[in-house]
Design an enzyme around this catalytic site. Structure first.
Site, short mmCIF file in Angstrom:
data_model
loop_
_atom_site.label_atom_id
_atom_site.label_comp_id
_atom_site.label_asym_id
_atom_site.label_seq_id
_atom_site.Cartn_x
_atom_site.Cartn_y
_atom_site.Cartn_z
N GLU A 32 0.86 -1.10 -0.02
CA GLU A 32 0.10 0.10 -0.02
C GLU A 32 0.98 1.35 0.00
OE1 GLU A 32 -3.01 -0.80 3.25
OE2 GLU A 32 -3.67 -2.13 1.93
N GLU A 63 -1.55 -10.23 -5.70
CA GLU A 63 -1.23 -11.06 -7.19
C GLU A 63 -0.69 -10.60 -8.17
OE1 GLU A 63 -4.04 -10.23 -5.17
OE2 GLU A 63 -5.57 -11.65 -5.36
N1 THU Z 1 -5.72 -6.78 -2.18
C1 THU Z 1 -4.90 -7.66 -2.70
O1 THU Z 1 -3.83 -7.86 -2.39
N2 THU Z 1 -5.66 -8.65 -3.40
C2 THU Z 1 -6.78 -8.87 -3.71
O2 THU Z 1 -7.15 -9.51 -4.42
C3 THU Z 1 -7.58 -7.50 -3.45
C4 THU Z 1 -7.16 -6.56 -2.67
C5 THU Z 1 -5.13 -5.66 -1.50
C6 THU Z 1 -5.31 -4.37 -1.76
C7 THU Z 1 -5.18 -3.38 -0.64
O3 THU Z 1 -3.77 -3.43 -0.14
C8 THU Z 1 -5.94 -4.30 0.22
O4 THU Z 1 -6.02 -5.59 -0.15
C9 THU Z 1 -7.41 -3.92 0.72
O5 THU Z 1 -8.06 -3.68 -0.75
#
Ligand code: THU
Length: 135
Positions: free
Chosen positions: A48, A59
């Site tokens: 993030e 992913e």
């Molecule tokens: N996120 C992922 O890493 N993979 C997903 O398939 C859905 C969302 C992450 C993005 C963000 O850091 C957090 O999860 C909340 O959306």
């Protein structure tokens, strides 16, 4: 779909990657691991940013790690792991990015608590936009 012999190993690698997630804002930590048919594994975690929109999912981090190592085809599976009471589901952007390299990839969804679901990218993203659409 049925569980496969290497699924639990791939889940373990994704769970390890999850521990390195950088998710101070959402606290939603995700790990992912891509295995190739030659049994190489590339992992990733969500990263993030204080400028929220720059966040990258686990992913895509895993796929880009594979691509950066020269692996752009012959993927065998991706495992995605979260620590939650419901299974993960890859976002639309990640589905599209995975499809670029492996449109019918086996997708292993898992929680650290032991829930499992095996699906395919074909089921998650039917009729994707692929390189062939540009020719
Ligand atoms: N996120 C992922 O890493 N993979 C997903 O398939 C859905 C969302 C992450 C993005 C963000 O850091 C957090 O999860 C909340 O959306």
């Amino acid at each position: 779909m049925e569980a496969g012999p290497g699924d639990e190993d791939l889940i373990r690698v994704a769970a390890l990657a999850r521990q390195r997630a950088y998710a101070p804002y959402s606290k939603y930590r995700v790990g992912a691991a891509v295995r190739t048919k030659r049994n190489k594994i590339y992992s990733g975690a969500n990263v993030e940013n204080a400028s929220y929109g720059l966040t990258v999912c686990a992913e895509r981090c895993a796929v880009w790690s594979a691509v950066a190592a020269g692996e752009t085809k012959d993927y065998d599976a991706i495992a995605i792991v979260i620590d939650d009471d419901q299974l993960p589901t890859p976002c639309g952007a990640c589905r599209q990015v995975i499809a670029e390299f492996s449109p019918s990839l086996r997708v292993v969804l898992a929680t650290t608590g032991g829930q499992r679901k095996i699906t395919t990218l074909t089921a998650l993203l039917p009729d994707p936009f692929l390189p062939g659409n540009l020719s």
